[in-house]
Design an enzyme around this catalytic site. Structure first.
Site, PDB file in Angstrom:
ATOM      1  N   GLY A  70       0.822  -1.205   0.000  1.00 38.19           N
ATOM      2  CA  GLY A  70       0.000   0.000   0.000  1.00 38.19           C
ATOM      3  C   GLY A  70       0.853   1.249   0.000  1.00 38.19           C
ATOM      4  O   GLY A  70       1.965   1.271  -0.535  1.00 38.19           O
ATOM      5  N   SER A  71       0.351   2.284   0.684  1.00 37.73           N
ATOM      6  CA  SER A  71       0.933   3.631   0.548  1.00 37.73           C
ATOM      7  C   SER A  71       2.377   3.761   1.007  1.00 37.73           C
ATOM      8  O   SER A  71       3.023   4.759   0.700  1.00 37.73           O
ATOM      9  CB  SER A  71       0.099   4.626   1.342  1.00 37.73           C
ATOM     10  N   THR A  72       2.884   2.782   1.774  1.00 38.23           N
ATOM     11  CA  THR A  72       4.279   2.896   2.200  1.00 38.23           C
ATOM     12  C   THR A  72       5.218   2.857   1.001  1.00 38.23           C
ATOM     13  O   THR A  72       6.395   3.185   1.123  1.00 38.23           O
ATOM     14  CB  THR A  72       4.661   1.758   3.174  1.00 38.23           C
ATOM     15  N   MET A  73       4.708   2.479  -0.187  1.00 35.03           N
ATOM     16  CA  MET A  73       5.539   2.449  -1.389  1.00 35.03           C
ATOM     17  C   MET A  73       5.628   3.813  -2.069  1.00 35.03           C
ATOM     18  O   MET A  73       6.503   4.039  -2.901  1.00 35.03           O
ATOM     19  CB  MET A  73       4.985   1.437  -2.403  1.00 35.03           C
TER      20      MET A  73
END
Lengths: 576, 88
Positions: free
Chosen positions: A294-297
């Site tokens: 998810g958004s941690t990328m």
């Protein structure tokens, strides 16, 4: 009558009698000679061996398995000799009083002991792996048919706290999981043997030669920090319980050296007592399980865009009206944000902003970026069952896939890979390999991935995530400047996104000169909130606060005014 | 001639007795060595057990519990810590 005159002598005997006698004597000698040749020539090795057996003995010399220690020398795994008591039921004809005493020493039920001794097997273990002093008292009873046998048992004082890192050994002292398996060849000792001469009473009187010298296993000093590991485990456990989650993992890395300071997973197990183990407890999820991050990328793709000069940190991107159609698919933000700067795309975690930035990049460059950050390949830490996650080849990326990959969908990673990749922002854009063992000196230089300027810009954006208006104010650590990123991803089951989530948070502190990178992943939180900023960020905050204090890292945030201390100096009585 | 033979016989006997006694002493010393090695091994074992015990007593979980429950200790808040710059 004289002998010479004996009439018997004058009697003529047949000549064959003397010849027969001579032949008999000769053949007797021949047999003797043959026998001695047989013994001396053909059978001498066997006979010498038989002779040596009367006085010479070969003694096995056992070697101990090396210990596993943390970076401060705390013992995490140690082998200690124990004894197993076994019996030959046929020989063990015991009086009831003897059975009672034996049962008392072994802390067993008399009935159970009788049942074991009543069996008609040749060999039965009465009790395995008991302390040597108890075994000595059992043998002192001098009961017939009761014997002891030395064995080694491995103890793990930290129990379930570091179970997944250490793993465990099997019955024959061979590593089966974790570090015990990864460092098997270092830890394992090689037993030796020697030949000695023993006297009648069994005392060794002379050393003849060493056939093989025993080699004790070497100790392994891990990078792990016992205290940080406990902090990580205790807070992760609490979060998994509080959020009624299925599982969770946490990884703490030293940003300066790439050492793994802590690694914990839930559910876990006690390596000292492995009676009821399930597969779920055994999984070292941070390394063997992949998830869609998810958004941690997002920071990685945005850093690439900054690096290529396509955007500046203050370039404006239109994310209204909160949804975007690419081809046949539509992607959404959790709420519409309108016009955002690149920094705000990170701060507010806008999927549309990240997708728009990704679509300006060639697929090959994005793929290459993921490769260089270590995604798609196992980290090769040496752990059993390490996986590399999945980054599909860029040649068949469709635009919608490229857009969703920018915010971590359609790509899978392990938590350890994610924490590792964040080293580029915690350092100055370079990536160093991770190490499970304590390093004498930090790696000289890493592999550059982003420019120093990009790394610093992204770091500043990640700091905004924790500030008002960001997604993770709960990750703040009092006294320190912290940077990080939340992630909340739908889980994929059978190729379809389902309404179950993986909440994550990856961050580092102090932001002015990062020392620690911590990544937290909570699988299927189901007690209300499932956002990374609500579920994973508080774990990060607590572990980061405790670890920084433990390591004595100086606070870098403006200090709040002192509360408890007064301006008056403490009263000190001068002299006497 | 006889005197020389007698001296030689005495020397042979003395040397034989010397061999016997030195062999005996060697075995005695070897037994001592054995015993000390066994003691070394048992001390090593004991050391391992003591390390294990120390590690068990010093688990952070136990220390935290005692510090909080028995000694009523708590972590200082952000406003209760002063950082002192190290003077070079």
């Amino acid at each position: 009558m004289k002998f010479a005159n004996s009439p018997l002598l004058s009697q003529r005997l047949p000549a064959w009698r003397s010849r027969l006698l001579l032949l008999g004597i000769l053949s007797g000698f021949a047999v003797l000679a043959g026998w001695s040749i047989y013994l001396q020539g053909f059978n001498s090795a066997f006979l010498q061996e038989k002779g040596a057996q009367r006085y010479s003995r070969v003694i096995e010399m056992s070697a101990t398995r090396g210990r596993i220690m943390d970076r401060n020398g705390e013992v995490l795994a140690v082998s200690t000799p124990v004894k197993s008591i076994w019996a030959i039921p046929e020989d063990a004809k015991l009086q009831p009083a003897q059975v009672y005493r034996l049962a008392h020493l072994l802390e067993m039920n008399v009935r159970e002991l009788n049942r074991k001794l009543a069996g008609n097997r040749d060999f039965v273990y009465l009790e395995r792996q008991i302390p040597p002093d108890v075994a000595a008292r059992v043998m002192a009873l001098d009961l017939p048919g009761i014997h002891d046998q030395p064995e080694y048992r491995r103890y793990y004082p930290s129990g379930e706290v570091s179970a997944h890192v250490l793993g465990f050994t099997g019955a024959d002292d061979v590593g089966q999981e974790g570090v015990e398996l990864a460092f098997q060849s270092t830890l394992a000792g090689k037993s030796g043997s020697r030949r000695v001469i023993k006297d009648r009473r069994g005392h060794i009187v002379e050393d003849v030669d060493s056939i093989r010298l025993p080699q004790d296993g070497k100790d392994v000093v891990l990078a792990l920090d016992d205290k940080i590991q406990y902090l990580a485990y205790a807070n992760l456990r609490q979060a998994v319980i509080d959020n009624k989650a299925k599982a969770g993992s946490i990884v703490v890395l030293d940003a300066k050296t790439g050492e793994v300071l802590a690694l914990a997973n839930m559910p876990t197990y006690n390596p000292n007592n492995r009676a009821k183990l399930t597969g779920a407890q055994l999984r070292n999820r941070a390394i063997t399980d992949t998830f869609e991050p998810g958004s941690t990328m997002k920071p990685f793709t945005i850093a690439l865009a900054l690096d290529k000069g396509k955007f500046r940190f203050d370039s404006r991107i239109q994310t209204a009206p909160g949804w975007l159609t690419i081809g046949t698919a539509t992607i959404h933000d959790s709420e519409p944000h309108g016009m955002l700067t690149v920094a705000q795309v990170i701060q507010k975690s806008s999927n549309i902003g990240a997708a728009k930035i990704a679509l300006t990049l060639p697929a090959e460059e994005m793929w290459d970026n993921f490769e260089r950050l270590g995604f798609g390949h196992p980290l090769k830490l040496g752990f059993p069952g390490e996986v590399g996650g999945r980054v599909r080849p860029y040649k068949n990326w469709r635009p919608i896939e490229q857009a969703t990959m920018a915010y971590g969908n359609g790509i899978s990673v392990t938590l350890m890979q994610l924490a590792h990749a964040y080293l580029v922002f915690a350092r100055n854009g370079d990536l160093i390999p991770l190490s499970l063992t304590k390093l004498d000196a930090p790696p000289l230089s890493g592999k550059p991935v982003f420019t120093e300027q990009t790394a610093h810009e992204v770091r500043a954006m990640l700091e905004m995530v924790l500030q008002p208006g960001g997604t993770a104010p709960k990750a703040q650590v009092p006294g320190y400047r912290v940077a990080g990123k939340t992630g909340t991803a739908h889980k994929v089951e059978g190729g379809i996104y389902v309404n179950r989530y993986v909440a994550s948070f990856v961050g580092f502190a102090p932001a002015s000169d990062p020392r620690l990178v911590i990544a937290v992943m909570i699988d299927e939180p189901s007690a209300g909130s499932y956002y990374g900023g609500d579920v994973a960020a508080p774990v990060f905050s607590k572990v980061m606060a405790g670890s920084l204090r433990d390591l004595g890292v100086a606070p870098d945030a403006p200090q709040p005014p002192l509360q408890a201390l007064t301006a008056k100096p403490p009263l000190v009585r001068e002299g006497t | 001639m006889l005197r020389v033979n007698l001296i030689l016989i005495l020397l042979v006997v003395a040397s034989a007795l010397g061999t016997v006694s030195s062999n005996y002493r060697a075995r005695r010393l070897f037994t001592d060595l054995e015993r000390e090695q066994a003691r070394m091994h048992s001390l090593e074992v004991e050391w391992g057990q003591l390390q294990l015990e120390q590690s068990t007593w010093a688990t952070p979980a136990r220390i935290e519990k005692i510090a909080r429950d028995k000694l009523h200790m708590k972590q200082p808040g952000a406003g209760q810590v002063i950082t002192i710059e190290a003077v070079p």
